[in-house]
Design a protein around this motif. Sequence first.
Motif, PDB file in Angstrom:
ATOM      1  N   PHE A   1       0.836  -1.206   0.000  1.00 34.45           N
ATOM      2  CA  PHE A   1       0.000   0.000   0.000  1.00 34.45           C
ATOM      3  C   PHE A   1       0.875   1.263   0.000  1.00 34.45           C
ATOM      4  N   ARG A   2       1.949   1.243   0.815  1.00 35.13           N
ATOM      5  CA  ARG A   2       2.854   2.401   0.907  1.00 35.13           C
ATOM      6  C   ARG A   2       3.507   2.682  -0.451  1.00 35.13           C
ATOM      7  N   VAL A   3       3.980   1.615  -1.108  1.00 34.28           N
ATOM      8  CA  VAL A   3       4.650   1.779  -2.403  1.00 34.28           C
ATOM      9  C   VAL A   3       3.651   2.319  -3.430  1.00 34.28           C
TER      10      VAL A   3
ATOM     11  N   MET B   1       8.360  -9.346   6.814  1.00 35.99           N
ATOM     12  CA  MET B   1       8.269  -9.300   8.285  1.00 35.99           C
ATOM     13  C   MET B   1       9.146  -8.178   8.844  1.00 35.99           C
ATOM     14  N   LEU B   2       8.539  -7.407   9.749  1.00 29.95           N
ATOM     15  CA  LEU B   2       9.241  -6.262  10.349  1.00 29.95           C
ATOM     16  C   LEU B   2       9.619  -6.601  11.795  1.00 29.95           C
ATOM     17  N   PRO B   3      10.926  -6.617  12.112  1.00 32.25           N
ATOM     18  CA  PRO B   3      11.323  -6.932  13.492  1.00 32.25           C
ATOM     19  C   PRO B   3      11.074  -5.741  14.433  1.00 32.25           C
TER      20      PRO B   3
ATOM     21  N   GLY C   1      11.953  -0.164  19.188  1.00 33.07           N
ATOM     22  CA  GLY C   1      13.048  -0.266  18.223  1.00 33.07           C
ATOM     23  C   GLY C   1      12.563  -1.045  17.009  1.00 33.07           C
ATOM     24  N   VAL C   2      12.931  -0.563  15.823  1.00 36.04           N
ATOM     25  CA  VAL C   2      12.476  -1.201  14.586  1.00 36.04           C
ATOM     26  C   VAL C   2      13.691  -1.499  13.714  1.00 36.04           C
ATOM     27  N   CYS C   3      13.741  -2.699  13.153  1.00 37.20           N
ATOM     28  CA  CYS C   3      14.869  -3.018  12.261  1.00 37.20           C
ATOM     29  C   CYS C   3      14.364  -3.271  10.840  1.00 37.20           C
ATOM     30  N   LYS C   4      15.249  -3.773  10.014  1.00 32.92           N
ATOM     31  CA  LYS C   4      14.940  -3.884   8.583  1.00 32.92           C
ATOM     32  C   LYS C   4      13.990  -5.050   8.313  1.00 32.92           C
ATOM     33  N   SER C   5      12.968  -4.780   7.526  1.00 30.37           N
ATOM     34  CA  SER C   5      12.027  -5.845   7.194  1.00 30.37           C
ATOM     35  C   SER C   5      12.641  -6.760   6.137  1.00 30.37           C
ATOM     36  N   THR C   6      12.324  -8.040   6.235  1.00 27.23           N
ATOM     37  CA  THR C   6      12.829  -9.009   5.241  1.00 27.23           C
ATOM     38  C   THR C   6      11.714  -9.993   4.883  1.00 27.23           C
TER      39      THR C   6
ATOM     40  N   GLY D   1       8.344  10.799  19.671  1.00 28.14           N
ATOM     41  CA  GLY D   1       9.722  11.121  19.306  1.00 28.14           C
ATOM     42  C   GLY D   1      10.259  10.069  18.353  1.00 28.14           C
ATOM     43  N   PHE D   2      11.140  10.476  17.453  1.00 31.32           N
ATOM     44  CA  PHE D   2      11.826   9.463  16.627  1.00 31.32           C
ATOM     45  C   PHE D   2      13.317   9.762  16.612  1.00 31.32           C
ATOM     46  N   ALA D   3      14.092   8.706  16.869  1.00 32.74           N
ATOM     47  CA  ALA D   3      15.547   8.872  16.927  1.00 32.74           C
ATOM     48  C   ALA D   3      16.059   9.197  15.530  1.00 32.74           C
ATOM     49  N   ALA D   4      16.894  10.206  15.437  1.00 33.22           N
ATOM     50  CA  ALA D   4      17.470  10.570  14.138  1.00 33.22           C
ATOM     51  C   ALA D   4      18.985  10.584  14.260  1.00 33.22           C
ATOM     52  N   ASP D   5      19.585   9.926  13.287  1.00 29.22           N
ATOM     53  CA  ASP D   5      21.044   9.807  13.244  1.00 29.22           C
ATOM     54  C   ASP D   5      21.588  11.079  12.583  1.00 29.22           C
TER      55      ASP D   5
ATOM     56  N   ILE E   1      10.200   6.170  19.007  1.00 32.42           N
ATOM     57  CA  ILE E   1      10.499   5.069  18.090  1.00 32.42           C
ATOM     58  C   ILE E   1      11.923   5.261  17.579  1.00 32.42           C
ATOM     59  N   SER E   2      12.693   4.204  17.614  1.00 32.87           N
ATOM     60  CA  SER E   2      14.045   4.254  17.075  1.00 32.87           C
ATOM     61  C   SER E   2      14.104   3.279  15.910  1.00 32.87           C
ATOM     62  N   SER E   3      14.175   3.814  14.696  1.00 35.51           N
ATOM     63  CA  SER E   3      14.131   2.943  13.523  1.00 35.51           C
ATOM     64  C   SER E   3      15.495   2.808  12.855  1.00 35.51           C
TER      65      SER E   3
ATOM     66  N   VAL F   1       5.987  14.588  -1.401  1.00 37.87           N
ATOM     67  CA  VAL F   1       6.049  14.005  -0.047  1.00 37.87           C
ATOM     68  C   VAL F   1       6.099  12.491  -0.168  1.00 37.87           C
ATOM     69  N   LYS F   2       7.157  11.889   0.409  1.00 45.08           N
ATOM     70  CA  LYS F   2       7.271  10.426   0.367  1.00 45.08           C
ATOM     71  C   LYS F   2       6.732   9.841   1.670  1.00 45.08           C
ATOM     72  N   VAL F   3       5.739   8.968   1.504  1.00 46.06           N
ATOM     73  CA  VAL F   3       5.178   8.335   2.700  1.00 46.06           C
ATOM     74  C   VAL F   3       6.159   7.261   3.177  1.00 46.06           C
TER      75      VAL F   3
ATOM     76  N   GLY G   1      25.716  13.068  16.202  1.00 46.81           N
ATOM     77  CA  GLY G   1      25.190  12.150  17.211  1.00 46.81           C
ATOM     78  C   GLY G   1      23.677  12.046  17.126  1.00 46.81           C
ATOM     79  N   LEU G   2      23.154  11.322  18.109  1.00 53.49           N
ATOM     80  CA  LEU G   2      21.730  10.990  18.108  1.00 53.49           C
ATOM     81  C   LEU G   2      20.885  12.130  18.672  1.00 53.49           C
ATOM     82  N   VAL G   3      19.826  12.498  17.950  1.00 53.87           N
ATOM     83  CA  VAL G   3      18.856  13.446  18.518  1.00 53.87           C
ATOM     84  C   VAL G   3      17.452  12.878  18.327  1.00 53.87           C
TER      85      VAL G   3
HETATM   86  N1  CAO Z   1      12.665  -2.097   6.649  1.00 52.18           N
HETATM   87  C1  CAO Z   1      13.156  -2.052   5.405  1.00 52.18           C
HETATM   88  N2  CAO Z   1      13.413  -0.887   4.778  1.00 52.18           N
HETATM   89  C2  CAO Z   1      13.185   0.256   5.456  1.00 52.18           C
HETATM   90  C3  CAO Z   1      12.673   0.268   6.751  1.00 52.18           C
HETATM   91  C4  CAO Z   1      12.415  -0.984   7.365  1.00 52.18           C
HETATM   92  N3  CAO Z   1      11.952  -1.064   8.596  1.00 52.18           N
HETATM   93  N4  CAO Z   1      12.565   1.549   7.157  1.00 52.18           N
HETATM   94  C5  CAO Z   1      12.984   2.313   6.154  1.00 52.18           C
HETATM   95  N5  CAO Z   1      13.359   1.535   5.114  1.00 52.18           N
HETATM   96  C6  CAO Z   1      13.861   1.974   3.841  1.00 52.18           C
HETATM   97  C7  CAO Z   1      13.048   3.138   3.342  1.00 52.18           C
HETATM   98  O1  CAO Z   1      11.889   2.721   2.684  1.00 52.18           O
HETATM   99  C8  CAO Z   1      14.037   3.815   2.451  1.00 52.18           C
HETATM  100  O2  CAO Z   1      14.085   3.129   1.243  1.00 52.18           O
HETATM  101  P1  CAO Z   1      13.901   3.872  -0.172  1.00 52.18           P
HETATM  102  O3  CAO Z   1      14.940   4.948  -0.159  1.00 52.18           O
HETATM  103  O4  CAO Z   1      14.125   2.798  -1.147  1.00 52.18           O
HETATM  104  O5  CAO Z   1      12.525   4.415  -0.148  1.00 52.18           O
HETATM  105  C9  CAO Z   1      15.363   3.599   3.138  1.00 52.18           C
HETATM  106  O6  CAO Z   1      15.156   2.508   4.004  1.00 52.18           O
HETATM  107  C10 CAO Z   1      15.888   4.770   3.920  1.00 52.18           C
HETATM  108  O7  CAO Z   1      14.947   5.189   4.874  1.00 52.18           O
HETATM  109  P2  CAO Z   1      15.325   6.351   5.874  1.00 52.18           P
HETATM  110  O8  CAO Z   1      16.091   5.814   6.987  1.00 52.18           O
HETATM  111  O9  CAO Z   1      15.931   7.471   5.139  1.00 52.18           O
HETATM  112  O10 CAO Z   1      13.928   6.908   6.315  1.00 52.18           O
HETATM  113  P3  CAO Z   1      13.097   6.489   7.548  1.00 52.18           P
HETATM  114  O11 CAO Z   1      11.824   7.222   7.418  1.00 52.18           O
HETATM  115  O12 CAO Z   1      13.004   5.035   7.699  1.00 52.18           O
HETATM  116  O13 CAO Z   1      13.927   7.050   8.816  1.00 52.18           O
HETATM  117  C11 CAO Z   1      15.138   8.509  10.199  1.00 52.18           C
HETATM  118  C12 CAO Z   1      14.165   8.400   9.052  1.00 52.18           C
HETATM  119  C13 CAO Z   1      15.387   9.956  10.509  1.00 52.18           C
HETATM  120  C14 CAO Z   1      14.524   7.832  11.428  1.00 52.18           C
HETATM  121  C15 CAO Z   1      16.420   7.773   9.824  1.00 52.18           C
HETATM  122  O14 CAO Z   1      17.045   8.437   8.768  1.00 52.18           O
HETATM  123  C16 CAO Z   1      17.409   7.638  10.953  1.00 52.18           C
HETATM  124  O15 CAO Z   1      18.100   8.572  11.350  1.00 52.18           O
HETATM  125  N6  CAO Z   1      17.505   6.402  11.485  1.00 52.18           N
HETATM  126  C17 CAO Z   1      18.491   6.083  12.525  1.00 52.18           C
HETATM  127  C18 CAO Z   1      17.857   6.131  13.917  1.00 52.18           C
HETATM  128  C19 CAO Z   1      18.860   5.694  14.945  1.00 52.18           C
HETATM  129  O16 CAO Z   1      20.018   6.038  14.904  1.00 52.18           O
HETATM  130  N7  CAO Z   1      18.397   4.866  15.876  1.00 52.18           N
HETATM  131  C20 CAO Z   1      19.266   4.274  16.838  1.00 52.18           C
HETATM  132  C21 CAO Z   1      19.034   4.909  18.150  1.00 52.18           C
HETATM  133  S1  CAO Z   1      19.840   4.057  19.405  1.00 52.18           S
HETATM  134  O17 CAO Z   1      21.323   4.519  19.170  1.00 52.18           O
END
Ligand code: CAO
Length: 555
Positions: free
Chosen positions: A369-371, A519-521, A499-504, A422-426, A475-477, A382-384, A430-432
């Motif tokens: 749906f997202r794609v 599946m999303l961990p 915490g969210v990791c890469k889906s496979t 909040g969402f962790a941003a790299d 959320i820390s992705s 705007v990219k969802v 450093g982390l904010v």
């Molecule tokens: N599984 C698989 N692919 C994923 C995914 C997931 N869970 N989440 C994102 N992706 C893909 C996206 O779809 C994107 O792919 P395309 O470029 O092909 O569309 C690509 O990964 C890059 O995504 P992104 O990281 O730029 O964007 P985001 O919205 O997922 O995350 C942000 C934004 C700011 C959260 C991220 O850039 C970031 O900084 N993450 C690090 C957070 C961090 O450091 N956490 C650790 C804290 S503890 O030290």
Amino acid sequence: MALVEVKVPDIGDFDEVAVIELLVKPGDTVAAEQSLITVESDKASMEIPSSTAGVVKELRVKLGDKVSEGSVVLVLEAAGAAAAPATPVSEQRQAQPSVAGSSAATESVAVAAPAAAASTGPVEVRVPDIGDFKDVAVIEVFVKPGDTVKLEQSLITVESDKASMEIPSSAAGVVRELKVKLGDTVNIGDLLAILEGTGGAVAPAVAATAPAPAATAAAPAAAAPAVPSAAAVPAHNPTGAPVGLPHASPSVRKFARELGVPLNEVKGSGPKGRITESDVQAFTRSVMAGSTQTQAQAAKAPAAPAGGGGSELGLIPWPKVDFTKFGPVERKELSRIKKISGANLLRNAIMIPAVTNHDDADITDLEAFRVATNKENEKSGVKVTMLAFLIKACVAALKKYPEFNSSLDGDALIYKQYFHIGFAADTPNGLVVPVIRDADKKGIFQISQEMGELAKKARDGKLSPAEMSGATFTISSLGGIGGRYFTPIINAPEVAILGVCKSTIEPVWDGKAFQPRLMLPLSLTWDHRVIDGAAAARFNVYLGQILADFRQVLL
Ligand code: CAO
């Protein structure tokens, strides 16, 4: 003997400032001009002196109270015949410390502005009207050449005997040249920096017409009695030894308070024994390593576990290794963000009994749906993102399980009725953690757009404190990077983090056959003082159901 009320004098444009230190207690004998309390605004801290000598009969303020000009600080029994009657404020003006913090100065700037034309060329930033402060020392420099600064962003901290204050920028722009360094002394009108203006509002740097609060030098701060700076620390010095009032800038004091570090126990390594942020961190490290006890810990020492070596945690000291023995090395200071977040992470990791539940969510349909949505809206710009859906799904789970959206307050829980995520941003530094406010009231597009803007600001180091505060859940992705599961650290005073990791694509048994599913961990860390394991499992299961079928959100 006359009883005299000692009041807060004219403290410039400061209003409703918090009392952060009590420097005297009932029974103490104080001299005229001796500091009684310290108050602090966003930008400056200042000591309020006594208008007369005498013995403290009654304190009328406590830590955390807000005071303004005219608030009664305490009642004194004035000393002998020389005792002055309660000094009216108009007279006190002659006898009070200069307390022109930067916000007062900034307002003066705004008032006095025969505005310099908006400019994109070089802009000189000078020391504004800082009252009668003369030759004040530069004790902190917050910016360096190349940094982008906002109007009113603090550039340096200066400190006199009695107060420290942050000096804000009178213009927005990029720092081209810094004209001051640590240890320099500055006066009104001195050149601080040359900025490359951004063409934004540019105010003249010095408020030449602003009236400066009068000042007289008061007793040196070191003469004041010892007091702990953190509210959590008992107001006594078990050693009985006189300890000087700690010198520290407002930001260092705030930092110490956040960590619960008693400033009067920290040894300052700065000029005149001033306590720096590194000193506070070193103190924290030594306490954690067991080589230092706080007075509060010392008071509790009998309760420490046996064999603890004097430390409640019983840890051996941090290893000190000369790495050059093994090979070439390079030493680099941690970034400011890393220093601050490191101290917070350490506290949160140690103080919270945290548990992490791992789970997987089937996001096959959601990703499709997202794609498709992104394809349809390609032109919108705007990219969802998956993270936007996760934010929405978490809000639904937080509504169903409100203790995840709460904070501990002593023996009570504060349930928040707002959903700021909040969402962790790299970032390169450093982390904010930027915050999407009221995520429950926003759609996926708006959240995606705001997240993109906040993530960019984070990377550019332009997030304001307001944009990083108030989160109820984080959320820390790491999904964009990789990995399977991890154990994120809770961002106190929140009580959980996802915490969210890469889906496979994985084979998932549907009862008849294995199906390839995306599946999303998920890794949910939660505070066991607030949340039980069963509740955490339910939260994750519900989150998984929503992510598998977003229509669940509507139910
Ligand atoms: N599984 C698989 N692919 C994923 C995914 C997931 N869970 N989440 C994102 N992706 C893909 C996206 O779809 C994107 O792919 P395309 O470029 O092909 O569309 C690509 O990964 C890059 O995504 P992104 O990281 O730029 O964007 P985001 O919205 O997922 O995350 C942000 C934004 C700011 C959260 C991220 O850039 C970031 O900084 N993450 C690090 C957070 C961090 O450091 N956490 C650790 C804290 S503890 O030290």
